[in-house]
Motif scaffolding. Structure first.
Motif, short mmCIF file in Angstrom:
data_model
loop_
_atom_site.label_atom_id
_atom_site.label_comp_id
_atom_site.label_asym_id
_atom_site.label_seq_id
_atom_site.Cartn_x
_atom_site.Cartn_y
_atom_site.Cartn_z
N VAL A 40 0.86 -1.19 0.00
CA VAL A 40 0.00 0.00 0.00
C VAL A 40 0.89 1.24 0.00
O VAL A 40 1.56 1.53 1.00
N ASP A 41 0.92 1.95 -1.12
CA ASP A 41 1.77 3.13 -1.26
C ASP A 41 1.23 3.97 -2.40
O ASP A 41 0.85 3.42 -3.45
N ASP A 42 1.16 5.29 -2.21
CA ASP A 42 0.63 6.13 -3.28
C ASP A 42 1.64 6.33 -4.40
O ASP A 42 1.31 6.89 -5.45
N THR A 46 7.38 2.63 -5.67
CA THR A 46 7.66 1.81 -4.50
C THR A 46 7.05 0.43 -4.64
O THR A 46 7.69 -0.59 -4.35
N ALA A 47 5.79 0.39 -5.10
CA ALA A 47 5.15 -0.90 -5.31
C ALA A 47 5.90 -1.73 -6.34
O ALA A 47 6.03 -2.96 -6.20
N SER A 66 -3.92 3.76 -2.52
CA SER A 66 -4.57 4.68 -1.57
C SER A 66 -5.09 3.86 -0.40
O SER A 66 -5.23 2.63 -0.50
N GLY A 67 -5.40 4.57 0.68
CA GLY A 67 -5.93 3.87 1.84
C GLY A 67 -7.27 3.22 1.55
O GLY A 67 -7.54 2.09 1.96
N GLU A 90 -5.49 11.95 1.58
CA GLU A 90 -6.81 11.58 2.09
C GLU A 90 -6.69 10.62 3.28
O GLU A 90 -6.48 11.05 4.39
N MET A 91 -6.77 9.32 3.08
CA MET A 91 -6.63 8.38 4.19
C MET A 91 -5.17 7.95 4.32
O MET A 91 -4.65 7.24 3.47
N ASP A 92 -4.51 8.38 5.41
CA ASP A 92 -3.09 8.06 5.55
C ASP A 92 -2.91 6.66 6.17
O ASP A 92 -3.88 5.98 6.51
N GLY A 93 -1.67 6.24 6.31
CA GLY A 93 -1.38 4.91 6.81
C GLY A 93 -1.81 4.69 8.24
O GLY A 93 -2.17 3.57 8.63
#
Length: 356
Positions: A40-42, A46-47, A66-67, A90-93
């Motif tokens: 999970v990474d914006d 990284t993914a 996104s979260g 928006e929705m952080d980790g």
């Protein structure tokens, strides 16, 4: 080896891991699947880096950017481990982690934070949100693989424990159901046995008709009325009413020991004959007392024993076989006595017509 965002090539030599696993499978050795990992990474980069590193190790990699997408993927198909970035729009980790750890179906999924934040407070906050581990970018691939391996190992152990607990609960439910069935079966056998014995004794006196059936209906109504009015609260409850209903047919079981010439005599008994008739209370009580002792003290026969012994006692002490007075007479026997006299008065007998 330190991995940066610009490095997206697979780790050198990583194909050997897949070859080794294939060889072990061909040799018949059981190989446990490494697991399914959700990244999970914006940042797609990284993914991509993590996918290139982990896929050759045999892991199944999915990505969410996104979260909200991460939570949707988890709901659709729960992964074995989540690699989670903290800084996302928006929705952080932090929020994603809290949401996952609050869910009954998702709280056991290990969450490893991979973040560029070196702020100690942020990392502590991530752990407080429920994260199981965290790694600072740029990360060492050896450390990353070790953290993933350990987290998945813990997850598998926890899954086995949950599976065992679930199977144990199912077994307990099955066992409890079987115990309930057996208990109900035993209780039914007891009821049938008691009523059959009572009917057997009643069969010798055809003039009484369905006496035992009427008696148990009467005693139940009397006991329910007493309970509804609050009398004898320490004695009368639902269980008492049930036991009384089931035990009451045994009250005259001692009549099997009375000679036919007396039991079936159409006219009034002589004093000597009545003395013999009175023995049925002692015969019945002794018989049920012996059976109760054999079955264990306070068995289901205990109330029937008291009823058989004392249902001809009278409040003023003029009854038999012991001449008990007042509350010396057990309550079940007192209730039975009222029902028995009522049935005698309202039923046809060889020596009288029924009263209205």
């Amino acid at each position: 080896m330190m991995v940066y965002l610009g490095e997206i090539e697979p780790v050198a030599g990583s194909d050997s891991d897949i070859d080794l696993r294939r060889q072990r499978c061909l040799e018949g050795e059981t190989v446990e699947s490494p697991g399914r990992i959700l990244v999970v990474d914006d940042l797609p980069e990284t993914a991509c880096i993590l996918r290139c590193f982990l896929r050759p190790k045999g892991y199944e990699i999915q990505a969410a950017y996104s979260g909200e997408e991460a939570l949707a993927r988890v709901d659709a198909e729960a992964p074995d481990l989540i690699l989670l970035d903290l800084v996302m729009p928006e929705m952080d980790g932090f929020e994603v982690c809290r949401h996952l750890k609050q869910g009954a179906q998702t709280r056991h999924i290990p969450v490893v934070i991979i973040t560029g934040l070196s702020d100690r407070d942020a990392n502590v906050a991530a752990l407080e949100a429920g994260a199981d581990d965290f790694i600072i970018k740029p990360f060492d691939v050896v450390v990353l693989e070790a953290r993933i391996h350990n987290s998945l190992k813990t997850k598998r152990l926890q899954d086995r424990l949950l599976d065992y607990q679930h199977r144990l609960e199912l077994q307990n439910e099955t066992l409890e159901h079987r115990v309930q069935e057996r208990t109900a079966q035993v209780e039914l056998i007891q009821q049938i046995t008691v009523f059959s014995l009572a009917k057997l004794a009643e069969s010798r006196d055809t003039e009484t008709g369905d006496h035992v059936s009427r008696i148990r209906a009467y005693v139940r109504e009397i006991a329910l009325e007493l309970m509804s009015r609050g009398f004898f609260p320490d004695e009368i409850d639902d269980a008492f009413v049930t036991r009384l209903y089931l035990s009451s047919p045994l009250h005259d079981i001692g009549k099997v020991g009375i000679p036919d010439r007396i039991l079936l005599k159409p006219g009034k008994l002589t004093p000597d004959e009545f003395d013999i008739m009175k023995r049925h209370a002692t015969i019945g009580g002794d018989t049920l007392r012996a059976a109760d002792l054999e079955a264990g003290q306070n068995s289901f026969l205990a109330m029937g024993r008291d009823i058989a012994y004392y249902h001809h006692e009278k409040w003023d002490g003029s009854g038999y076989p012991e001449g008990l007075k007042g509350e010396e007479i057990p309550l079940p026997a007192r209730i039975l006595a009222i029902a028995d006299v009522y049935d005698a008065l309202s039923s046809k007998r060889p020596y009288k017509e029924p009263f209205s």
